[in-house]
Design a protein around this motif. Structure first.
Motif, mmCIF file in Angstrom:
data_model
loop_
_atom_site.group_PDB
_atom_site.id
_atom_site.type_symbol
_atom_site.label_atom_id
_atom_site.label_comp_id
_atom_site.label_asym_id
_atom_site.label_seq_id
_atom_site.Cartn_x
_atom_site.Cartn_y
_atom_site.Cartn_z
ATOM 1 N N VAL A 1 38.710 47.193 -41.401
ATOM 2 C CA VAL A 1 38.817 48.292 -40.445
ATOM 3 C C VAL A 1 39.914 48.029 -39.414
ATOM 4 O O VAL A 1 40.581 48.956 -38.940
ATOM 5 C CB VAL A 1 37.460 48.526 -39.744
ATOM 6 N N SER A 2 40.132 46.750 -39.076
ATOM 7 C CA SER A 2 41.119 46.379 -38.061
ATOM 8 C C SER A 2 42.508 46.136 -38.638
ATOM 9 O O SER A 2 43.408 45.713 -37.898
ATOM 10 C CB SER A 2 40.658 45.112 -37.334
ATOM 11 N N ASN A 3 42.676 46.363 -39.942
ATOM 12 C CA ASN A 3 43.964 46.071 -40.585
ATOM 13 C C ASN A 3 44.386 44.614 -40.357
ATOM 14 O O ASN A 3 45.517 44.331 -39.969
ATOM 15 C CB ASN A 3 45.050 47.033 -40.089
ATOM 16 N N ASN A 4 43.430 43.724 -40.529
ATOM 17 C CA ASN A 4 43.623 42.262 -40.518
ATOM 18 C C ASN A 4 43.584 41.609 -39.143
ATOM 19 O O ASN A 4 43.395 40.390 -39.056
ATOM 20 C CB ASN A 4 44.920 41.862 -41.224
ATOM 21 N N SER A 5 43.744 42.359 -38.066
ATOM 22 C CA SER A 5 43.655 41.726 -36.745
ATOM 23 C C SER A 5 43.195 42.740 -35.711
ATOM 24 O O SER A 5 43.377 43.950 -35.871
ATOM 25 C CB SER A 5 45.002 41.135 -36.333
ATOM 26 N N ALA A 6 42.608 42.224 -34.625
ATOM 27 C CA ALA A 6 42.106 43.088 -33.560
ATOM 28 C C ALA A 6 42.319 42.407 -32.218
ATOM 29 O O ALA A 6 42.308 41.177 -32.118
ATOM 30 C CB ALA A 6 40.616 43.373 -33.764
ATOM 31 N N GLY A 7 42.481 43.221 -31.182
ATOM 32 C CA GLY A 7 42.570 42.686 -29.832
ATOM 33 C C GLY A 7 43.975 42.557 -29.301
ATOM 34 O O GLY A 7 44.934 42.443 -30.076
ATOM 35 N N VAL A 8 44.090 42.565 -27.966
ATOM 36 C CA VAL A 8 45.384 42.337 -27.321
ATOM 37 C C VAL A 8 45.350 41.143 -26.376
ATOM 38 O O VAL A 8 46.380 40.504 -26.149
ATOM 39 C CB VAL A 8 45.874 43.596 -26.558
ATOM 40 N N ILE A 9 44.196 40.848 -25.799
ATOM 41 C CA ILE A 9 44.097 39.636 -24.975
ATOM 42 C C ILE A 9 44.433 38.429 -25.842
ATOM 43 O O ILE A 9 45.233 37.562 -25.470
ATOM 44 C CB ILE A 9 42.680 39.468 -24.377
ATOM 45 N N LYS A 10 43.826 38.401 -27.010
ATOM 46 C CA LYS A 10 44.139 37.406 -28.030
ATOM 47 C C LYS A 10 44.003 38.083 -29.390
ATOM 48 O O LYS A 10 42.987 38.717 -29.660
ATOM 49 C CB LYS A 10 43.178 36.217 -27.942
ATOM 50 N N LYS A 11 45.028 37.981 -30.214
ATOM 51 C CA LYS A 11 44.965 38.569 -31.544
ATOM 52 C C LYS A 11 43.960 37.795 -32.391
ATOM 53 O O LYS A 11 44.090 36.585 -32.578
ATOM 54 C CB LYS A 11 46.337 38.532 -32.217
ATOM 55 N N LEU A 12 42.956 38.504 -32.874
ATOM 56 C CA LEU A 12 41.885 37.882 -33.642
ATOM 57 C C LEU A 12 41.994 38.262 -35.111
ATOM 58 O O LEU A 12 42.250 39.413 -35.451
ATOM 59 C CB LEU A 12 40.523 38.331 -33.105
ATOM 60 N N ASN A 13 41.776 37.273 -35.985
ATOM 61 C CA ASN A 13 41.754 37.532 -37.420
ATOM 62 C C ASN A 13 40.356 37.264 -37.971
ATOM 63 O O ASN A 13 39.410 37.011 -37.207
ATOM 64 C CB ASN A 13 42.804 36.684 -38.146
ATOM 65 N N LYS A 14 40.213 37.292 -39.258
ATOM 66 C CA LYS A 14 38.884 37.154 -39.854
ATOM 67 C C LYS A 14 38.227 35.827 -39.475
ATOM 68 O O LYS A 14 37.021 35.787 -39.195
ATOM 69 C CB LYS A 14 38.968 37.278 -41.378
ATOM 70 N N ASP A 15 38.974 34.740 -39.458
ATOM 71 C CA ASP A 15 38.396 33.452 -39.067
ATOM 72 C C ASP A 15 37.848 33.510 -37.644
ATOM 73 O O ASP A 15 36.786 32.945 -37.346
ATOM 74 C CB ASP A 15 39.445 32.342 -39.176
ATOM 75 N N ASP A 16 38.570 34.204 -36.759
ATOM 76 C CA ASP A 16 38.093 34.365 -35.384
ATOM 77 C C ASP A 16 36.821 35.201 -35.347
ATOM 78 O O ASP A 16 35.889 34.897 -34.589
ATOM 79 C CB ASP A 16 39.165 35.029 -34.525
ATOM 80 N N PHE A 17 36.782 36.259 -36.146
ATOM 81 C CA PHE A 17 35.578 37.099 -36.185
ATOM 82 C C PHE A 17 34.357 36.256 -36.579
ATOM 83 O O PHE A 17 33.289 36.361 -35.968
ATOM 84 C CB PHE A 17 35.740 38.244 -37.189
ATOM 85 N N ILE A 18 34.529 35.437 -37.591
ATOM 86 C CA ILE A 18 33.427 34.588 -38.055
ATOM 87 C C ILE A 18 32.990 33.636 -36.937
ATOM 88 O O ILE A 18 31.777 33.468 -36.672
ATOM 89 C CB ILE A 18 33.836 33.799 -39.309
#
Length: 392
Positions: free
Chosen positions: A368-385
């Motif tokens: 849904v996030s097209n592989n990354s989300a956020g602007v304070i810190k760019k988060l990817n799937k590993d960050d989500f987990i």
């Protein structure tokens, strides 16, 4: 400060008994057949639906009804509503309820005015060219959907929850009588208040050179909701507090609180959407369960912003910017506890999600996030987990 365009075309009709003016508002829209869309039996038990039907009948409006909107509104009901609108020649939709009924109504309005699958709009495959006009009678202060451009729908297969923003769906009018929220249970009231706060906070935590005035609006709105949420836990029929919260809900999500910013950091919302999709939990409660973990995970990327929040909103200071920031995060977490909101995923859903469930949520969030989300810190799937696990 970033350039911005503020577009808020919805007519707000606010105060006691204003639903009695529905007939005049509908006549302004020159509609001929109306779909009344609502949720569960609460508006039936309260007599609100009967009162609205009486107004429509008296004013000579033809209408059909579709109930059944639920938290995390379902695509299957949207399809049912689209079919009903096309079959009956509906040219206006009246949503009665909170964010679920309103978001579902917006999706129905898209689908009834366009060919093809309405889900395409939510997945980004194409954009709508039109939208049936709609109005709102608000009964739950939470999402701000009554004046906003957003709509969040959950696809039944796989419980995939996706939001879509388009100015075409902004309601023509929103009738907002705080008295209609008196019967909300404390948990739902508190969850709605958290939702309102978060709509402002997601905009507030950004990477922009912020406008002082927008910051002041945002900080005052959050403090106001916090104050009156506490009052409503003890005095659910306090009109003044219901009114403050209801108006804050609309202002929080009609884009005013993002003027001059980069739009903010919506990673926490996206993380929660997957919790709501998988476990069907209340949106505000889900945000409360995950926000502090997200904040501790990213705060060092913009310490001064979290420090400002701690000082101006939470009223705390520390020995250093980092210490102040962390104390502010902890103070908000304590506030959530004080209004009986969960501050962990385990508390939210009643058990710790399995590694498999966390993987599922993280993967959906990635898509849904097209592989990354956020602007304070760019988060990817590993960050989500990592965030999901830290929030257990």
């Amino acid at each position: 400060m970033e350039n911005f365009t503020l577009y808020t075309p919805t007519k707000v009709v606010f105060g006691k008994d204003r639903e009695q003016e529905l007939g005049a508002l509908l006549k302004e829209e020159k509609c001929s057949k109306i779909l009344i869309h609502y949720g569960s039996g609460s508006i039936i038990r309260s007599g609100l639906l009967a009162r609205i039907e009486a107004v429509l009948t008296k004013e000579g409006f033809d209408y059909v009804k579709l109930g059944g909107a639920v938290p995390n509104p379902r695509l299957s009901l949207v399809y049912e509503g689209i079919e009903l609108c096309k079959k009956e020649g509906v040219d206006f939709i009246l949503a009665i309820g909170g964010g679920s009924a309103i978001d579902s109504s917006k999706a129905i309005a898209y689908g009834a005015a366009n060919e093809g699958d309405v889900w395409d709009f939510y997945t980004g495959k194409r954009a709508p060219k039109a939208c049936l006009p709609l109005g709102v009678i608000l009964t739950i202060a939470a999402t701000g959907s009554e004046t906003g451009k957003s709509s969040v729908i959950t696809k039944d297969e796989g419980m995939i929850k996706i939001g879509y923003n388009n100015n075409l769906s902004r309601p023509k009018f929103a009738i907002m009588n705080p008295e209609l929220t008196y019967t909300l249970p404390p948990y739902q009231t508190a969850s709605g208040c958290v939702d309102i706060m978060m709509h402002t906070m997601e905009r507030y935590f950004n990477q922009s050179d912020n406008m002082e005035l927008t910051d002041a609006f945002s900080e005052a709105l959050i403090r106001t909701v916090m104050k009156h949420a506490k009052i409503l836990m003890e005095k659910p029929h306090c009109y003044e507090s219901r009114a403050e919260v209801m108006w804050a809900g609309s202002l929080s999500h009609n884009d005013l609180m993002g003027c001059g910013t980069d739009g903010g950091d919506w990673a926490c919302h996206k993380l929660e959407h997957e919790l709501g999709g998988l476990y069907d939990v209340a949106h505000g409660a889900g945000l409360a369960a995950i926000w502090a973990t997200w904040a501790r995970y990213v705060y060092e990327n913009r310490v001064e912003r979290f420090e400002q929040f701690a000082t101006n909103v939470m009223g705390v200071t520390g020995d250093s910017p980092k210490d102040t920031a962390l104390k502010g995060i902890a103070a908000l977490e304590d506030y959530f506890k004080s209004i009986k909101m969960p501050v962990s995923i385990t508390e939210l859903v009643g058990h710790a999600p399995s590694d498999e469930d966390i993987e599922i949520m993280a993967e959906k969030c990635r898509i849904v996030s097209n592989n990354s989300a956020g602007v304070i810190k760019k988060l990817n799937k590993d960050d989500f987990i990592k965030i999901y696990k830290l929030a257990l």
